[in-house]
Motif scaffolding. Sequence first.
Motif, mmCIF file in Angstrom:
data_model
loop_
_atom_site.group_PDB
_atom_site.id
_atom_site.type_symbol
_atom_site.label_atom_id
_atom_site.label_comp_id
_atom_site.label_asym_id
_atom_site.label_seq_id
_atom_site.Cartn_x
_atom_site.Cartn_y
_atom_site.Cartn_z
ATOM 1 N N GLY A 74 2.317 5.225 3.980
ATOM 2 C CA GLY A 74 1.047 5.616 3.708
ATOM 3 C C GLY A 74 -0.148 5.540 4.919
ATOM 4 O O GLY A 74 -1.055 6.332 4.770
ATOM 5 N N SER A 75 0.414 5.168 5.871
ATOM 6 C CA SER A 75 -0.741 4.888 6.934
ATOM 7 C C SER A 75 0.073 5.392 8.360
ATOM 8 O O SER A 75 1.358 5.307 8.363
ATOM 9 C CB SER A 75 -1.108 3.362 7.258
ATOM 10 O OG SER A 75 0.008 2.732 7.558
ATOM 11 N N SER A 121 12.423 1.772 -0.269
ATOM 12 C CA SER A 121 11.620 1.520 -1.386
ATOM 13 C C SER A 121 10.245 1.921 -1.038
ATOM 14 O O SER A 121 9.738 1.459 0.002
ATOM 15 C CB SER A 121 11.747 0.394 -2.187
ATOM 16 O OG SER A 121 11.162 -0.626 -1.527
ATOM 17 N N SER A 122 9.346 2.494 -2.102
ATOM 18 C CA SER A 122 8.044 2.442 -2.020
ATOM 19 C C SER A 122 7.282 1.011 -1.860
ATOM 20 O O SER A 122 6.366 1.142 -1.223
ATOM 21 C CB SER A 122 7.433 3.336 -3.250
ATOM 22 O OG SER A 122 7.625 2.705 -4.231
ATOM 23 N N MET A 123 7.886 0.100 -2.559
ATOM 24 C CA MET A 123 7.308 -1.134 -2.369
ATOM 25 C C MET A 123 7.129 -1.821 -0.830
ATOM 26 O O MET A 123 6.270 -2.528 -0.511
ATOM 27 C CB MET A 123 8.028 -2.187 -3.460
ATOM 28 C CG MET A 123 7.567 -3.606 -3.106
ATOM 29 S SD MET A 123 5.829 -3.402 -4.167
ATOM 30 C CE MET A 123 5.486 -5.183 -4.156
ATOM 31 N N ALA A 124 8.234 -1.398 -0.355
ATOM 32 C CA ALA A 124 8.470 -1.911 0.963
ATOM 33 C C ALA A 124 7.646 -0.927 2.020
ATOM 34 O O ALA A 124 7.258 -1.760 2.840
ATOM 35 C CB ALA A 124 10.023 -1.437 1.758
ATOM 36 N N ARG A 125 7.391 0.251 1.815
ATOM 37 C CA ARG A 125 6.680 1.013 2.471
ATOM 38 C C ARG A 125 4.988 0.443 2.179
ATOM 39 O O ARG A 125 4.279 0.341 3.425
ATOM 40 C CB ARG A 125 6.529 2.535 2.041
ATOM 41 C CG ARG A 125 7.568 3.123 2.413
ATOM 42 C CD ARG A 125 8.154 3.326 3.711
ATOM 43 N NE ARG A 125 9.332 2.625 3.789
ATOM 44 C CZ ARG A 125 9.894 1.897 5.044
ATOM 45 N NH1 ARG A 125 9.145 1.864 6.017
ATOM 46 N NH2 ARG A 125 10.947 1.409 4.866
ATOM 47 N N ALA A 126 4.736 -0.055 1.244
ATOM 48 C CA ALA A 126 3.339 -0.677 0.907
ATOM 49 C C ALA A 126 3.280 -1.871 1.574
ATOM 50 O O ALA A 126 2.206 -2.253 2.237
ATOM 51 C CB ALA A 126 3.406 -0.911 -0.694
ATOM 52 N N ASP A 150 2.856 -1.107 5.344
ATOM 53 C CA ASP A 150 1.443 -0.626 5.556
ATOM 54 C C ASP A 150 0.413 -1.738 5.332
ATOM 55 O O ASP A 150 -0.447 -1.891 6.394
ATOM 56 C CB ASP A 150 1.063 0.290 4.332
ATOM 57 C CG ASP A 150 1.626 1.821 4.529
ATOM 58 O OD1 ASP A 150 2.011 1.873 5.500
ATOM 59 O OD2 ASP A 150 1.745 2.280 3.433
ATOM 60 N N MET A 151 0.658 -2.820 4.625
ATOM 61 C CA MET A 151 -0.267 -4.034 4.527
ATOM 62 C C MET A 151 0.034 -4.776 5.919
ATOM 63 O O MET A 151 -0.771 -5.273 6.371
ATOM 64 C CB MET A 151 0.176 -5.002 3.223
ATOM 65 C CG MET A 151 -0.602 -6.068 3.495
ATOM 66 S SD MET A 151 -2.413 -5.952 3.372
ATOM 67 C CE MET A 151 -2.697 -5.209 1.839
ATOM 68 N N ILE A 152 1.280 -4.773 6.510
ATOM 69 C CA ILE A 152 1.514 -5.602 7.740
ATOM 70 C C ILE A 152 0.657 -4.829 8.859
ATOM 71 O O ILE A 152 0.046 -5.492 9.667
ATOM 72 C CB ILE A 152 3.001 -5.478 8.176
ATOM 73 C CG1 ILE A 152 3.707 -6.568 7.135
ATOM 74 C CG2 ILE A 152 3.168 -5.897 9.425
ATOM 75 C CD1 ILE A 152 5.166 -6.519 7.188
ATOM 76 N N VAL A 155 -2.317 -6.196 11.205
ATOM 77 C CA VAL A 155 -2.075 -6.342 12.618
ATOM 78 C C VAL A 155 -3.439 -5.495 13.249
ATOM 79 O O VAL A 155 -3.808 -5.846 14.267
ATOM 80 C CB VAL A 155 -0.807 -5.734 13.292
ATOM 81 C CG1 VAL A 155 -0.895 -5.231 14.413
ATOM 82 C CG2 VAL A 155 0.455 -6.392 12.658
ATOM 83 N N SER A 156 -3.685 -4.416 12.512
ATOM 84 C CA SER A 156 -4.851 -3.565 13.139
ATOM 85 C C SER A 156 -6.159 -4.579 12.872
ATOM 86 O O SER A 156 -7.158 -4.081 13.709
ATOM 87 C CB SER A 156 -5.013 -2.360 12.486
ATOM 88 O OG SER A 156 -5.260 -2.495 11.098
ATOM 89 N N GLU A 157 -6.250 -5.342 12.062
ATOM 90 C CA GLU A 157 -7.505 -6.295 11.809
ATOM 91 C C GLU A 157 -7.490 -7.417 13.091
ATOM 92 O O GLU A 157 -8.284 -8.271 13.014
ATOM 93 C CB GLU A 157 -7.541 -7.012 10.489
ATOM 94 C CG GLU A 157 -7.707 -6.052 9.328
ATOM 95 C CD GLU A 157 -7.655 -6.651 7.955
ATOM 96 O OE1 GLU A 157 -7.601 -7.907 7.916
ATOM 97 O OE2 GLU A 157 -7.962 -5.858 7.122
#
Length: 173
Positions: A25-26, A59-64, A67-69, A73-75
């Motif tokens: 997603g990102s 899986s879509s959960m792993a993609r989410a 994306d959270m990781i 990291v960007s923060e």
Amino acid sequence: MTAALLSLSLAFTLVTGQFAPQQAGSDPLAPELEARVQTLGKQLRCAVCQGLSVADSPSSMARAQLDMIRELVSEGKSDAEIVEYFVARYGEWVLLSPRAEGFNWFVWLGPVALVAVGGFVIWRQLQRGAGAPEQAPAPTSEEETAAPAAPAGAPPADEEDPYLQAVRRELER
């Protein structure tokens, strides 16, 4: 009929594009940060797949989770902070490699202990078998003239199994 149904279902998946893997997603980060995201993703277990890391799971959960990781990291969060974030959310189960502390020491030291015990058992068996075999005493002159003795541990000839006696008679013919 079955072939036609299979062909139609294959054509449907090709036309609709449902065969394509899920997209993240990102957007990817800079190469050095994206490498860090992938490294962290390989350390964390997918919540759905259970045997795959977040980076390897489709899986879509792993993609989410990936994306959270990427977001953390960007923060500017450190690797330890990101791992702690996921451990706080999912428990220590989310780590593909358990931490070597507390009860988890059994997980880390159990295989080593089993190999050590197995090595000790093998060593004892080799030591026991390496001893010189016991020698029977030399026969006296009276024993030399007597009939040959039965092997050690064998029952006397008259107490042997009748079937075994019949087999021996057949072999002697």
